[in-house]
Write an enzyme that holds these catalytic residues in place. Structure first.
Site, PDB file in Angstrom:
ATOM      1  N   LYS A 171      35.803  -5.470  39.596  1.00 38.34           N
ATOM      2  CA  LYS A 171      35.205  -6.473  38.628  1.00 38.34           C
ATOM      3  C   LYS A 171      33.684  -6.396  38.776  1.00 38.34           C
ATOM      4  CE  LYS A 171      35.891 -11.089  39.271  1.00 38.34           C
ATOM      5  NZ  LYS A 171      35.095 -12.105  39.261  1.00 38.34           N
ATOM      6  N   ARG A 226      28.894  -4.746  36.024  1.00 41.33           N
ATOM      7  CA  ARG A 226      27.461  -4.054  36.046  1.00 41.33           C
ATOM      8  C   ARG A 226      27.475  -2.735  35.007  1.00 41.33           C
ATOM      9  NH1 ARG A 226      28.067  -6.764  40.567  1.00 41.33           N
ATOM     10  NH2 ARG A 226      26.474  -7.041  42.132  1.00 41.33           N
ATOM     11  N   ARG A 243      28.144 -24.747  39.741  1.00 42.09           N
ATOM     12  CA  ARG A 243      27.533 -23.926  40.710  1.00 42.09           C
ATOM     13  C   ARG A 243      26.161 -23.762  40.688  1.00 42.09           C
ATOM     14  NH1 ARG A 243      31.393 -18.691  40.650  1.00 42.09           N
ATOM     15  NH2 ARG A 243      30.179 -17.961  42.280  1.00 42.09           N
ATOM     16  N   ASP A 294      34.703 -12.235  49.088  1.00 40.53           N
ATOM     17  CA  ASP A 294      35.797 -12.604  48.215  1.00 40.53           C
ATOM     18  C   ASP A 294      37.180 -12.842  48.767  1.00 40.53           C
ATOM     19  OD1 ASP A 294      33.973 -13.406  46.431  1.00 40.53           O
ATOM     20  OD2 ASP A 294      34.068 -11.442  45.497  1.00 40.53           O
TER      21      ASP A 294
HETATM   22  C1  S3P Z   1      29.414 -10.490  43.424  1.00 35.45           C
HETATM   23  C2  S3P Z   1      28.963 -11.032  44.485  1.00 35.45           C
HETATM   24  C3  S3P Z   1      29.458 -12.123  45.339  1.00 35.45           C
HETATM   25  C4  S3P Z   1      30.969 -12.273  45.042  1.00 35.45           C
HETATM   26  C5  S3P Z   1      31.413 -12.297  43.510  1.00 35.45           C
HETATM   27  C6  S3P Z   1      30.910 -11.108  43.053  1.00 35.45           C
HETATM   28  C7  S3P Z   1      28.863  -9.628  42.696  1.00 35.45           C
HETATM   29  O1  S3P Z   1      28.976 -13.387  44.957  1.00 35.45           O
HETATM   30  O2  S3P Z   1      31.382 -13.719  45.751  1.00 35.45           O
HETATM   31  O3  S3P Z   1      32.685 -12.210  43.398  1.00 35.45           O
HETATM   32  O4  S3P Z   1      29.544  -8.762  42.074  1.00 35.45           O
HETATM   33  O5  S3P Z   1      27.632  -9.287  43.104  1.00 35.45           O
HETATM   34  P1  S3P Z   1      27.453 -13.807  45.735  1.00 35.45           P
HETATM   35  O6  S3P Z   1      26.488 -12.830  45.562  1.00 35.45           O
HETATM   36  O7  S3P Z   1      27.116 -15.112  45.304  1.00 35.45           O
HETATM   37  O8  S3P Z   1      27.941 -13.781  47.243  1.00 35.45           O
END
Ligand code: S3P
Length: 441
Positions: free
Chosen positions: A24, A29, A125, A322
């Protein structure tokens, strides 16, 4: 059709080979980078989940053409300054913190104000964690109660580089600032606590003016303004966060074995592997390869006989951020008390996950001591729930990982479960239940 699922039987012994969908973080990205590239970029194995489709819709609203075919997605980028949109545009990040936070970095120079909205979970959030540093570049923000969505961003044509200390270990914050810095003259410098580094690896692959000095606990990232981004064809490896549910299902099922093909094993993402190995689970990487700077491998897991408790070193936290909910199920079956600390960030996710961990574990009959940033789990190696015990999981803000963790608990420990909001899986892992059925067969 009912949106809940009933599980009344533990899973039997299995030996299987499976494939899970694309990563994901990399999928979102790729969509964003491809939207900035000059020309046609193509992705294979792009995760077709609601979060990624929200990213595709967002770049389409910014004037970028996207074609989705059966096996590939093509994005026709118009260059780094190629976004083109009408006044008062609204972008809906739906459930995706990654999309919402990363895209704000790309909008710091927008010539017209843009609204960002999200679903009920995303609207709870914190967005000030990105709006504050992004406003130091010169963009302006209006947020609900200074923190939350909906928000409005007013871009600036006179951006100034910043020095930013990212101290949460958040890849979303770090990446948002990298994107804003790519639009800004001068050197932006980020001192970032270690977190997943997919954005940096993509920058390196695309030969963008981003340099990184690695230190023990943090990276120093220097970013200059980007003039041009080349197209990027990407075959996206499978998601370790989606794999995690099956890794744990196997670990908890003595005599079972599982191989998960072609998974991204970026060292900044494999906290779960390190943690479970320390707990005595046998996990192997096979056919290791490097692809566009990212590591990938097949993951083999063997059901564990004896699981040991862990005092989890906080430096593993960001690489497993995660996966903690599902890791806690392994701790529930360990001999001894496991301790996880400095994990307050879990309450910043799609639901307050540390609170949900406590609820799920209590339902399993496991004692926990939970604070706002830690949990102690009193494991029981003979954990087995009475057949007639009824457990209902609902009202968890449709957090996909709460749903999937509950389902793995039900299949591993027994009891009669009703887990609501099955459609929550569509944000990250639409075919999760199909793969469960494949394993059960
Ligand atoms: C992600 C970063 C994480 C993660 C999220 C995906 C990312 O969050 O929990 O599921 O793709 O950069 P945080 O950057 O808030 O820790």
């Amino acid at each position: 059709m009912s949106n809940s699922i009933k599980i009344i039987k533990k899973i039997g012994i299995f030996k299987k080979i499976i494939k899970v969908p694309g990563d994901k973080s990399l999928s979102i990205r790729w969509v964003l980078f491809a939207s900035l590239a000059e020309g046609r970029s193509k992705a294979k194995n792009l995760l077709m989940s609601e979060d990624v489709i929200a990213a595709i819709k967002a770049v389409k609203k910014l004037g970028i053409k996207v074609i989705i075919k059966k096996k590939e997605c093509i994005i026709f980028g118009k260059g780094i300054e190629g976004y083109n949109y009408k006044k008062n545009l609204t972008i809906n990040a739906q459930n995706s913190g990654t999309l919402g936070r990363l895209i704000l970095g790309l909008l710091v120079n927008s010539s017209k104000p843009i609204n960002l909205i999200g679903d009920k979970s995303l609207s709870k959030r914190d967005f000030s964690r990105v709006s504050k540093p992004l406003s130091r570049f010169g963009a302006k923000f209006k947020l609900k109660k200074n923190n939350f969505l909906p928000l409005k961003i007013y871009g600036s044509s006179n951006l100034k580089p910043i020095k930013y200390h990212e101290n949460k270990g958040s890849a979303q914050c770090k990446s948002s600032i990298i994107f804003a810095a790519m639009r800004t003259d001068g050197d932006t410098i980020i001192k970032a606590k270690k977190s997943r580094n997919h954005t940096e690896l993509l920058c390196k692959h695309l030969k963008l003016p981003v340099s990184i000095k690695k230190n023990n606990n943090y990276d120093e990232i220097k970013i200059k303004k980007v003039k041009k981004i080349g197209t990027i064809n990407y075959d996206i490896p499978s998601d370790i966060s989606s794999s995690a549910f099956f890794i744990v299902l196997t670990a908890l099922s003595e005599q079972s074995e599982l191989v998960i093909k072609n998974v991204n094993i970026n060292p900044s993402r494999i906290g779960i592997i390190t943690i479970l190995k320390k707990m005595g689970v046998k996990i192997f990487f096979k056919n290791q390869k490097t692809y566009k700077g990212e590591k990938k491998a097949d993951i083999k897991v063997i059901g564990a006989k004896n699981i040991k408790a862990i005092n989890c070193p906080p430096k593993l936290n960001s690489g497993a951020i995660d996966e903690f909910l599902v890791i806690f199920l392994v701790a529930a079956k360990a001999k001894g008390v496991s301790y996880f600390r400095n994990i307050g960030e879990l309450n910043q996710k799609e639901s307050p996950r540390l609170q949900w961990a406590e609820k799920i574990l209590t339902n399993l009959g496991i004692k926990t001591i939970t604070t706002k940033d830690s949990i102690k789990i009193y494991g029981n190696p003979n954990l087995n729930i009475n057949f007639d015990k009824k457990i209902i999981i609902k009202n968890y803000l449709k957090d996909h990982r709460v749903f999937m963790t509950s389902l793995i608990a039900a299949l591993s420990f027994g009891g009669q479960w009703v887990i609501h909001d099955k459609d929550s899986i569509n944000t990250s892992f639409p075919n999760f239940l199909k793969i469960i059925d494949e394993i059960k067969k």
